[in-house]
Design a protein around this motif. Structure first.
Motif, mmCIF file in Angstrom:
data_model
loop_
_atom_site.group_PDB
_atom_site.id
_atom_site.type_symbol
_atom_site.label_atom_id
_atom_site.label_comp_id
_atom_site.label_asym_id
_atom_site.label_seq_id
_atom_site.Cartn_x
_atom_site.Cartn_y
_atom_site.Cartn_z
ATOM 1 N N SER A 34 0.828 -1.204 0.000
ATOM 2 C CA SER A 34 0.000 0.000 0.000
ATOM 3 C C SER A 34 0.869 1.263 0.000
ATOM 4 C CB SER A 34 -0.946 -0.019 1.214
ATOM 5 O OG SER A 34 -0.188 -0.166 2.391
ATOM 6 N N LEU A 35 1.989 1.215 0.737
ATOM 7 C CA LEU A 35 2.890 2.364 0.772
ATOM 8 C C LEU A 35 3.529 2.590 -0.594
ATOM 9 C CD1 LEU A 35 4.605 1.815 4.234
ATOM 10 C CD2 LEU A 35 3.052 3.683 3.602
ATOM 11 N N ILE A 36 3.976 1.478 -1.213
ATOM 12 C CA ILE A 36 4.639 1.578 -2.510
ATOM 13 C C ILE A 36 3.699 2.135 -3.556
ATOM 14 C CG2 ILE A 36 5.642 0.207 -4.419
ATOM 15 C CD1 ILE A 36 7.537 0.373 -2.058
ATOM 16 N N ASP A 37 2.416 1.633 -3.485
ATOM 17 C CA ASP A 37 1.448 2.086 -4.474
ATOM 18 C C ASP A 37 0.866 3.465 -4.101
ATOM 19 O OD1 ASP A 37 1.956 -0.214 -5.804
ATOM 20 O OD2 ASP A 37 0.098 -1.262 -5.187
ATOM 21 N N GLY A 38 1.169 3.956 -2.883
ATOM 22 C CA GLY A 38 0.628 5.228 -2.418
ATOM 23 C C GLY A 38 1.373 6.427 -3.027
ATOM 24 N N PRO A 39 0.978 7.586 -2.609
ATOM 25 C CA PRO A 39 1.603 8.805 -3.141
ATOM 26 C C PRO A 39 3.080 8.888 -2.735
ATOM 27 C CG PRO A 39 -0.302 9.319 -1.692
ATOM 28 C CD PRO A 39 -0.097 7.881 -1.638
ATOM 29 N N ASP A 40 3.814 9.686 -3.492
ATOM 30 C CA ASP A 40 5.250 9.791 -3.279
ATOM 31 C C ASP A 40 5.592 10.292 -1.872
ATOM 32 O OD1 ASP A 40 5.563 8.900 -5.790
ATOM 33 O OD2 ASP A 40 6.400 10.757 -6.641
ATOM 34 N N ALA A 41 4.798 11.286 -1.405
ATOM 35 C CA ALA A 41 5.090 11.886 -0.107
ATOM 36 C C ALA A 41 5.029 10.859 1.007
ATOM 37 C CB ALA A 41 4.117 13.034 0.181
ATOM 38 N N GLU A 42 3.961 10.071 0.957
ATOM 39 C CA GLU A 42 3.799 9.061 2.018
ATOM 40 C C GLU A 42 4.902 8.034 1.943
ATOM 41 O OE1 GLU A 42 -0.094 7.264 2.184
ATOM 42 O OE2 GLU A 42 -1.069 9.261 2.012
ATOM 43 N N LEU A 43 5.208 7.665 0.678
ATOM 44 C CA LEU A 43 6.269 6.660 0.509
ATOM 45 C C LEU A 43 7.593 7.175 1.040
ATOM 46 C CD1 LEU A 43 7.245 3.959 -0.547
ATOM 47 C CD2 LEU A 43 7.545 4.996 -2.809
ATOM 48 N N ARG A 44 7.870 8.454 0.652
ATOM 49 C CA ARG A 44 9.128 9.021 1.100
ATOM 50 C C ARG A 44 9.172 9.049 2.624
ATOM 51 N NH1 ARG A 44 12.678 11.365 -2.021
ATOM 52 N NH2 ARG A 44 11.188 11.781 -3.665
ATOM 53 N N ALA A 45 8.040 9.404 3.241
ATOM 54 C CA ALA A 45 7.995 9.463 4.697
ATOM 55 C C ALA A 45 8.197 8.093 5.318
ATOM 56 C CB ALA A 45 6.646 10.035 5.134
ATOM 57 N N ALA A 46 7.694 7.073 4.567
ATOM 58 C CA ALA A 46 7.755 5.716 5.156
ATOM 59 C C ALA A 46 9.077 5.015 4.888
ATOM 60 C CB ALA A 46 6.610 4.880 4.590
ATOM 61 N N LEU A 47 9.926 5.679 4.073
ATOM 62 C CA LEU A 47 11.158 4.979 3.655
ATOM 63 C C LEU A 47 12.008 4.471 4.830
ATOM 64 C CD1 LEU A 47 12.470 7.011 0.548
ATOM 65 C CD2 LEU A 47 11.693 4.649 0.611
ATOM 66 N N PRO A 48 12.225 5.317 5.846
ATOM 67 C CA PRO A 48 13.066 4.769 6.940
ATOM 68 C C PRO A 48 12.455 3.535 7.588
ATOM 69 C CG PRO A 48 12.749 7.161 7.171
ATOM 70 C CD PRO A 48 11.845 6.762 6.083
ATOM 71 N N ASP A 49 11.140 3.618 7.736
ATOM 72 C CA ASP A 49 10.450 2.470 8.339
ATOM 73 C C ASP A 49 10.583 1.215 7.464
ATOM 74 O OD1 ASP A 49 8.911 1.283 10.316
ATOM 75 O OD2 ASP A 49 7.055 1.547 9.104
ATOM 76 N N ILE A 50 10.395 1.481 6.139
ATOM 77 C CA ILE A 50 10.507 0.342 5.194
ATOM 78 C C ILE A 50 11.911 -0.243 5.268
ATOM 79 C CG2 ILE A 50 10.541 -0.300 2.750
ATOM 80 C CD1 ILE A 50 8.270 1.806 2.342
ATOM 81 N N ALA A 51 12.897 0.675 5.309
ATOM 82 C CA ALA A 51 14.291 0.200 5.348
ATOM 83 C C ALA A 51 14.533 -0.679 6.566
ATOM 84 C CB ALA A 51 15.254 1.406 5.351
ATOM 85 N N THR A 52 14.019 -0.220 7.714
ATOM 86 C CA THR A 52 14.206 -0.946 8.957
ATOM 87 C C THR A 52 13.554 -2.338 8.853
ATOM 88 O OG1 THR A 52 14.008 1.179 10.073
ATOM 89 C CG2 THR A 52 14.028 -0.793 11.467
#
Lengths: 170, 849
Positions: free
Chosen positions: B129-147
């Motif tokens: 859902s994050l990947i398919d979501g808007p860029d802003a949300e994805l960018r915000a979630a990147l650290p979490d995704i990385a972890t």
């Protein structure tokens, strides 16, 4: 096996370096390009390359292949352009194709495979367009069930998915 | 063959094909099984059902790391979000392939793989859902995704390791299977190789065997060819139609045709053109037409062959049929037998000539002897008659000499005649009762002139009790004795000849004639019994005679069933011995010895017709008859005799047998059939040859009595006395002395009832018939026939009052009817009959009876 892939890639690069051929008329793609054909081809629409979008491929008399594959579960219906027809459309003169995928997987497909009832460039799986997650946008599918000769590891390795580039080499 | 071998051989023949089939089937099954295994393996290897799995797993690792790298780069700003999305999609695609692809099915069954995969899948689903979501949300979630992605590094590693382990195991398993298959194939290969090796050995053996057989066949063939080619006989092989297929060198030589000329030609028309082909095919060669093998008796025959140059010759052929490659063939052996035929013909001719010569010689001897007897009869008869005239002593002495010389000459002639008779096989032993002593005396008397001539003394001596009356063949015995005695006297001068007689038991007589003459060398002892043989030829002239004496004696002894032999010491003398079967006639015999010579008795004067062609004999007979007081009428041949008999009644007819114009038998028949005045009177046959079968013929012609030539006056007188009913023989007792043999009452009545002549005729007939019947009582007669004949004969005996004989016959009949063989009775019968017969003759001579 891995070494062979590398070797084929190297050969493909060498062929690419041989230079473009004269461009012919091919309409420019209107939609999102999904396939770029380069190398020894007689028809181009973007410099030395022939670029196709979904609509252009759909215009090349697509066919269906009904078969099982080792990567899927159950019988699948694939819709796509026969490789031979695509080659004809770009007036390719080489002996080998170097096909490359989004994930940078590369494989060589020899002229002997560009035949009627041979592989297709599938863009629909069970009538649905394939996303990258579903091995889209293009997947080279051989009629495995119809022709047992295609049930070999070499053919499986040529069944490249997430295809987006083809280079024709001598 | 030992039992085991036999069993094996028995097993081998029918079992071999079955074993072979079973073996082939087994091998085929093994091969098929192995082929199925191998093909399946090849199929498995040929149709790859797996992509390069290791590559896929490694790629998953790479794609995971690339995703994390893209996320990290995006965080630092060196990469855009599209790259992150693309890397995610590629990783996602890879994971979904692991989840759905059938090549990964075995992996999904493993817990560690499946749990790791599901952990990662959970992460991906959560991140989509994050990947398919808007860029802003994805960018915000990147650290979490990385972890989060980093937290799954262990799972990704586990996943690829589990996959590797699983595929390593699978690969091991697969290798094991391939190895097992290969091992099985190797084993099968060994089995097949062994089978092939055995097959090869077998074929090799078969090959050697067939080579050896072929060699043997070739050798045999060569040998056969050699035999055929070297054969002296021509050999022809022809087909079923008689065409020549092959012929050997001898056949070419015999017929003169070359190989090329003969082959293919028809054997019969080429080699035997003189034979009628139709006749040959129906005759000697009929087995060819019948398409069969010739029977053993058909395999040899003769045909007339003709060679190329036209010579014809007899060919002996031996043929048989065999099966050839193209139907039946005939193999014929041909032999030119012209030389053998010529030799055979020569031999036959020589034999015929020799036989004809022998026969002519014998006939000449017989005729000569016979012809000499007639004049001799005349001489001797005349001498006898001369005795009745008045003579002085000197004349009487000369007459004696003449008589004995004549007798000797007659003896020689008789010798030769006997020999020819013997050669004709006409002599049979007789059985008559006679007095041995008288036989000896008579022989000595006969040879007295010869003894006197050589100044020898002759004596007769019995060793043991004298035999007296015996039963046997007096004529032959007398002749044997005379010959031995004559021989001894010839070769003894001024010495002694002793006759010794001895009974050996009751049925064998030995007579020894011992002289003190010149003797015989040991080496010559056997030869003396040969015809015309003399031990010393220098004595031939001195001794005289035919040289047949001992040869005749040997033959006569043989006829009697006896033995003869000689022992000698040259210079000392010789001993000739004879042993003959003889039987003692026993006491109480009222027989009349045949050899007994009686003085002429006064007789009833008879009217006699003498039928005789020889003038001298006629004269002799006339003189003899007239001396006894009879009236004589002469007829010069048979025809004249018949005429006389029809014209006049006589009391008796003396009938010579061999006469010109009409012989005695014919004349007798006519007289009997003519019904003239003399047709019922006795006719006496006068003959030189009185063989038993001739006597039978004489009787048939109507001549019941017989007198042998030369006529002995005594015998003639007795016969006429019988006919005329002259007074009884003084030697025979009265009827009552006939003992139990004859019932004189019965006989007397019979005689009165039918008259003398008929009685006598009937009596003769009775005697003859009984003789004949008894002669038939030998071994081999069927019991029922014996009974019937004995019954008939007993009836006749009863009519003539021959009592004992009748009783004996009745006993025989009873025994025979009971199907028993009356051995003892039969053995005693001849002697009983001899006595009965003698008694009957004696009684019948008495006119009172």
């Amino acid at each position: 096996m891995f070494a062979a892939h590398l070797l084929r890639s190297a050969l493909a690069l060498a062929a690419f370096a041989a230079g473009p051929v004269a461009a012919q008329d091919l309409p420019a793609p209107e939609g999102e390009p999904i396939l770029t054909v380069t190398g020894a081809i007689g028809v181009t629409n973007d410099g030395d390359a022939a670029v196709f979008d979904r609509a252009m491929l759909e215009g090349l008399d697509p066919v269906q292949i009904v078969t099982e594959t080792i990567w899927t579960d159950g019988v699948q219906t694939f819709t796509g352009v026969p490789l031979a027809r695509l080659i004809e459309a770009v007036d390719a003169e080489g002996a080998m194709l170097s096909a490359k995928a989004i994930n940078d997987y590369a494989v060589e497909i020899p002229r002997s495979d560009w035949v009627e009832d041979g592989p297709i460039l599938a863009y629909l799986n069970n009538g649905t367009p394939m996303s990258v997650r579903d091995k889209g946008p293009l997947w080279v599918i051989y009629p495995y069930d119809d022709n047992p000769d295609y049930q070999t590891e070499v053919v499986y390795s040529r069944s490249i998915w997430q295809l987006n580039r083809i280079e024709v080499t001598d | 063959m030992p039992p085991l071998h036999a069993f094996r051989a028995k097993l081998r023949r029918p079992a071999r094909p079955a074993l072979l089939v079973a073996g082939i089937a087994l091998v085929a099954a093994l091969v098929a099984w192995m082929a199925v295994l191998a093909l399946r393996e090849i199929d498995d290897l040929g149709t790859a059902n797996s992509d390069n799995v290791q590559w896929s797993l490694a790629q998953m690792d790479v794609e995971y790391l690339r995703f994390r790298l893209a996320v990290a780069d995006a965080q630092t700003g060196t990469a855009d979000l599209d790259t992150v999305r693309r890397r995610f999609d590629v990783f996602y695609s890879r994971m979904s392939t692991l989840a759905a692809g059938e090549v990964f099915l075995p992996l999904r069954g493993r817990a560690e793989f499946e749990s790791a995969r599901q952990d990662i899948a959970g992460f991906l689903e959560a991140t989509v859902s994050l990947i398919d979501g808007p860029d802003a949300e994805l960018r915000a979630a990147l650290p979490d995704i990385a972890t989060q992605a980093a937290g799954h590094a262990e799972d990704v590693r586990d996943l690829s390791l589990a996959g590797l382990a699983a595929f390593a195991e699978l690969s091991d398993e697969r290798r094991g299977e391939v190895m097992a298959t290969l091992a099985r194939m190797a084993l099968l290969l060994v089995v097949l190789f062994s089978g092939l090796a055995l097959l090869a050995i077998w074929l090799l053996r078969l090959n050697r065997l067939s080579e050896r057989r072929a060699r043997q066949v070739e050798e045999t063939g060569n040998r056969m060819r050699l035999i055929v080619e070297t054969s002296l006989d021509g050999i022809i092989v022809s087909d079923a139609d008689g065409r020549i297929l092959d012929l050997n060198q001898s056949a070419r030589r015999i017929f003169g045709y070359s190989d090329a000329e003969a082959r293919g030609a028809e054997a019969l028309s080429l080699f035997f053109p003189d034979e009628d082909p139709e006749r040959a095919r129906e005759g000697a060669l009929r087995f060819i037409g019948a398409q069969r093998r010739p029977n053993p008796h058909e395999r040899q025959f003769e045909l007339v062959g003709r060679s190329r140059d036209g010579r014809t010759f007899p060919v002996e052929i031996s043929v048989d049929r065999a099966e050839g490659p193209d139907g039946p063939i005939y193999v014929s052996f041909l032999r030119d037998i012209s030389r053998r035929k010529a030799a055979e013909e020569g031999l036959t001719e020589a034999r015929d000539r020799a036989l004809a010569g022998e026969k002519a010689k014998a006939e000449f001897l017989a005729v000569m002897s016979h012809e000499m007897r007639t004049p001799l009869n005349g001489l001797l008869g005349s001498i006898q008659i001369l005795r009745d005239t008045e003579l002085d002593d000197r004349q009487s002495g000369l007459l004696d000499t003449m008589h004995s010389s004549g007798d000797l000459l007659l003896g020689l002639v008789n010798d030769v005649l006997d020999l020819s008779k013997y050669e004709a096989g006409k002599m049979r032993p007789e059985a008559r009762v006679f007095d041995l002593q008288q036989l000896f005396d008579s022989a000595v008397e006969t040879t007295a002139p010869l003894a006197a001539a050589n100044d020898n003394v002759v004596s007769v001596e019995w060793i043991g009790p004298p035999a007296g009356d015996v039963e046997g063949d007096p004529r032959k015995l007398r002749q044997i004795l005379l010959n031995l005695l004559g021989n001894a006297l010839k070769f003894t001068h001024g010495g002694r000849v002793d006759i010794e007689a001895e009974m050996l038991g009751r049925d064998r007589l030995e007579i020894r004639v011992i002289d003190t003459g010149i003797g015989i060398a040991e080496a010559d002892l056997d030869r003396v019994f040969q015809d015309f043989e003399r031990a010393d030829s220098s004595y031939v002239r001195q001794a005289g005679g035919t040289g047949l004496g001992l040869g005749i004696a040997r033959r006569l002894v043989g006829i009697l069933g006896g033995e003869i032999g000689a022992e000698s010491e040259p210079g000392e003398g010789s001993l000739f011995w004879v042993r003959v079967p003889i039987s003692l006639a026993g006491a109480g015999t009222a027989g009349v010895p045949a050899a007994r010579t009686d003085a002429p008795r006064p007789a009833v004067p008879l009217s006699v017709l003498v039928v005789e062609d020889n003038e001298i004999n006629r004269l002799v007979a006339r003189e003899m008859l007239q001396a006894d007081g009879h009236t004589v009428t002469e007829a010069v041949n048979g025809r004249a005799g018949v005429e006389w008999a029809e014209r006049q009644r006589f009391d008796v007819i003396l009938m010579d047998i061999s006469m010109p114009e009409m012989d005695g038998q014919e004349a007798a028949r006519r007289i009997r059939a003519g019904g003239g005045p003399s047709s019922r009177i006795p006719i006496v046959a006068v003959t030189a040859h009185a063989l038993p079968e001739e006597l039978a013929r004489f009787r048939e012609a109507g001549m019941e009595l017989c007198v042998s030539k030369p006529i002995d006056r005594t015998v003639l007188s007795r016969v006429l006395a019988t006919i005329g009913g002259g007074d009884a023989d003084p030697g025979a007792g009265p009827a009552s002395e006939a003992g139990g043999l004859i019932d004189t009452e019965v006989l007397s009545q019979l005689r009165q009832a039918m008259g003398d002549a008929t009685f006598l005729t009937l009596k003769e007939k009775f005697l003859a018939e009984t003789e004949e019947t008894l002669a038939g009582f030998g071994a081999g007669i069927e019991p029922d026939v014996l009974a019937r004949e004995a019954h008939k004969c007993a009836g006749s005996c009863a009519a003539f009052g021959v009592v004992e004989m009748r009783q004996a016959l009745q006993r025989i009949e009873a025994e025979a009817k009971a199907n028993r063989w009356p051995e003892a009775e039969l053995r005693g019968l001849p002697a009983l009959w001899a006595r009965s017969r003698a008694a009957l003759e004696a009684v019948a001579r008495d006119p009172q009876v």
